[in-house]
Write an enzyme that holds these catalytic residues in place. Structure first.
Site, PDB file in Angstrom:
ATOM      1  N   LYS A 114      -2.560 -10.237  -9.945  1.00 55.64           N
ATOM      2  CA  LYS A 114      -3.624 -10.655  -9.023  1.00 55.64           C
ATOM      3  C   LYS A 114      -4.850  -9.748  -9.194  1.00 55.64           C
ATOM      4  CE  LYS A 114      -4.368  -9.309  -4.733  1.00 55.64           C
ATOM      5  NZ  LYS A 114      -4.396  -8.998  -3.317  1.00 55.64           N
ATOM      6  N   LYS A 158       0.835  -1.204   0.000  1.00 59.84           N
ATOM      7  CA  LYS A 158       0.000   0.000   0.000  1.00 59.84           C
ATOM      8  C   LYS A 158       0.872   1.257   0.000  1.00 59.84           C
ATOM      9  CE  LYS A 158      -4.021  -2.248   1.885  1.00 59.84           C
ATOM     10  NZ  LYS A 158      -4.466  -2.938   3.084  1.00 59.84           N
ATOM     11  N   LYS A 191      -9.516  -4.981  -6.498  1.00 60.01           N
ATOM     12  CA  LYS A 191     -10.264  -3.754  -6.730  1.00 60.01           C
ATOM     13  C   LYS A 191      -9.282  -2.598  -6.886  1.00 60.01           C
ATOM     14  CE  LYS A 191     -12.114  -5.269  -2.507  1.00 60.01           C
ATOM     15  NZ  LYS A 191     -13.095  -6.121  -1.907  1.00 60.01           N
TER      16      LYS A 191
HETATM   17  P1  TYM Z   1     -10.294  -8.648   1.032  1.00 65.17           P
HETATM   18  O1  TYM Z   1     -11.576  -7.918   1.286  1.00 65.17           O
HETATM   19  O2  TYM Z   1      -9.219  -7.940   0.315  1.00 65.17           O
HETATM   20  O3  TYM Z   1     -10.593  -9.968   0.237  1.00 65.17           O
HETATM   21  C1  TYM Z   1     -11.542 -10.927   0.685  1.00 65.17           C
HETATM   22  C2  TYM Z   1     -11.045 -12.320   0.382  1.00 65.17           C
HETATM   23  O4  TYM Z   1     -10.869 -12.486  -1.037  1.00 65.17           O
HETATM   24  C3  TYM Z   1      -9.580 -13.021  -1.293  1.00 65.17           C
HETATM   25  N1  TYM Z   1      -9.090 -12.518  -2.577  1.00 65.17           N
HETATM   26  C4  TYM Z   1      -8.537 -13.283  -3.525  1.00 65.17           C
HETATM   27  N2  TYM Z   1      -8.309 -14.610  -3.585  1.00 65.17           N
HETATM   28  C5  TYM Z   1      -7.721 -15.101  -4.725  1.00 65.17           C
HETATM   29  N3  TYM Z   1      -7.396 -14.310  -5.793  1.00 65.17           N
HETATM   30  C6  TYM Z   1      -7.628 -12.986  -5.768  1.00 65.17           C
HETATM   31  N4  TYM Z   1      -7.312 -12.235  -6.814  1.00 65.17           N
HETATM   32  C7  TYM Z   1      -8.203 -12.412  -4.600  1.00 65.17           C
HETATM   33  N5  TYM Z   1      -8.555 -11.148  -4.238  1.00 65.17           N
HETATM   34  C8  TYM Z   1      -9.091 -11.224  -2.990  1.00 65.17           C
HETATM   35  C9  TYM Z   1      -8.707 -12.520  -0.147  1.00 65.17           C
HETATM   36  O5  TYM Z   1      -7.568 -13.330   0.019  1.00 65.17           O
HETATM   37  C10 TYM Z   1      -9.666 -12.616   1.012  1.00 65.17           C
HETATM   38  O6  TYM Z   1      -9.681 -13.909   1.575  1.00 65.17           O
HETATM   39  N6  TYM Z   1      -7.910  -8.450   5.415  1.00 65.17           N
HETATM   40  C11 TYM Z   1      -8.989  -9.116   4.713  1.00 65.17           C
HETATM   41  C12 TYM Z   1     -10.317  -9.011   5.428  1.00 65.17           C
HETATM   42  C13 TYM Z   1     -10.270  -9.496   6.836  1.00 65.17           C
HETATM   43  C14 TYM Z   1     -10.155 -10.849   7.264  1.00 65.17           C
HETATM   44  C15 TYM Z   1     -10.168 -10.808   8.681  1.00 65.17           C
HETATM   45  C16 TYM Z   1     -10.055 -12.070   6.591  1.00 65.17           C
HETATM   46  C17 TYM Z   1     -10.340  -8.711   7.943  1.00 65.17           C
HETATM   47  N7  TYM Z   1     -10.288  -9.484   9.050  1.00 65.17           N
HETATM   48  C18 TYM Z   1     -10.069 -11.977   9.426  1.00 65.17           C
HETATM   49  C19 TYM Z   1      -9.945 -13.232   7.360  1.00 65.17           C
HETATM   50  C20 TYM Z   1      -9.959 -13.182   8.759  1.00 65.17           C
HETATM   51  C21 TYM Z   1      -9.122  -8.470   3.335  1.00 65.17           C
HETATM   52  O7  TYM Z   1      -8.795  -7.342   3.137  1.00 65.17           O
HETATM   53  O8  TYM Z   1      -9.733  -9.249   2.401  1.00 65.17           O
END
Ligand code: TYM
Length: 326
Positions: free
Chosen positions: A195, A116, A198
């Protein structure tokens, strides 16, 4: 000691924009499948989204939309709890307690923080502390399994490190959660081959409209191999995405066509679009049904919050006692 309970599965998703097929295959689909293996707790990480969303109306709309999309994709609120992270404000208390044992160096090595900063996002304390809040999200429910995409792996390692530090300092307070990462879908590529994300603007949305979705698929970046020549499968985003949607037979057929030559990338993209559109068709229908019931989502979230609070209260009592906050 930690509570005895059925296997608890937990994951979260940020309401920082529209959900895409990387979210779906990386986390939502495995999480939905895991609902039959134990007690599922899935939440909308709105506290985390505050690190990037600064407009309250947008945040509220995004939260509602993530709930809608997750339910439309098959999350069963009778089996698992779906709730807002901020409906369990005890996680912020736990995040504070964890931050007192979290080494600065551990957080400074966080890939997502460094990524980031490299993209020019201003380094707020919240952004730096992001993995600590995520650790609190996981540990406050005595979670056993955390289904995520590969980009979250390091965050789960940090969670485990913090749990170990707490246990060393205060006795057996936390159990150690395991990440569950599907090898085949751990990194779903976006239309530029990186990857899907968004924040990279390379996403194909689960519930995008037909015209826009077709346009996104047709703009997948390819190399300049001519129509008649065989094409390289190993680096093809089209083939990787098609493999997520097609049946085994269909995947074999596309592989053969790539290897034979004689089919242009445009034709492969059309096949991919057709599969993708058909795949999400029942979910689009379910989404319309949910939308027709105005109070459904609020009821689901309220019910989920109640269940999540019961567990979080119990665990926080244990944590407070362990550290001496009575
Ligand atoms: P976030 O909102 O970025 O994404 C949600 C989930 O989608 C998965 N993901 C992907 N998997 C494979 N290929 C991709 N291109 C791809 N883009 C997104 C992410 O790996 C994720 O599992 N920090 C987390 C949210 C969070 C969380 C938690 C998750 C907050 N607290 C506790 C698990 C446990 C996040 O930003 O995910």
């Amino acid at each position: 000691m930690t509570d005895k309970h059925p296997i608890r599965i937990l994951s979260g998703i940020q309401p920082s924009g529209v959900l895409h097929i990387g979210n779906y295959f990386g986390m939502m689909r495995p999480a939905i499948a895991l609902q039959s293996e134990g007690e599922a707790f899935y939440f909308i990480a709105d506290y985390h989204a505050l690190t990037s969303v600064r407009d309250p109306t947008t945040l509220c709309e995004n939260i509602h939309r993530v709930a809608l999309d997750f339910l439309a994709c098959g999350l069963d609120p009778e089996r698992g709890a779906l709730f807002r992270q901020s409906d369990v404000p005890q996680v912020t208390e736990l995040a504070w307690i964890l931050s007192t044992v979290a080494p600065m160096g551990l957080l400074e090595r966080s890939h997502s923080y460094k990524d980031k900063l490299a993209r020019g996002v201003p380094p707020s304390v919240g952004l730096f502390n992001y993995p600590v809040l995520m650790a609190a999200d996981i540990l406050i429910y005595d979670s056993d399994i955390v289904p995520v995409g590969k980009d979250q792996k390091q965050h789960i390692e940090i969670t485990r490190d913090l749990a170990v530090k707490m246990n060393e300092a205060f006795g057996q307070v936390f159990k150690l959660p395991e990440p569950r990462i599907q090898a085949a879908t751990e990194v779903v590529p976006g239309i530029d081959g990186q990857k899907m994300s968004k924040s990279y603007g390379n996403n194909i949305d689960i519930f995008g409209d037909e015209k826009e979705t077709r346009k996104r698929v047709m703009s997948i970046v390819t190399d300049s191999t001519p129509v008649e020549a065989p094409k390289d499968l190993s680096r093809s985003t089209i083939f990787q995405l098609y493999s997520l949607f097609g049946s085994n037979n269909e995947i074999v057929q596309m592989r053969e066509k790539f290897q034979e030559g004689g089919t242009g990338y445009g034709d492969f993209k059309k096949q991919l679009f057709e599969k993708l559109w058909e795949y999400f068709s029942p979910m689009r229908k379910r989404r319309e049904e949910i939308l027709a019931d105005k109070s459904y989502i609020d009821n689901v979230l309220a019910h989920g919050a109640k269940r999540a609070n019961e567990v979080a209260d119990r665990v926080m009592q244990r944590v407070r006692a362990a550290v001496g906050l009575r």
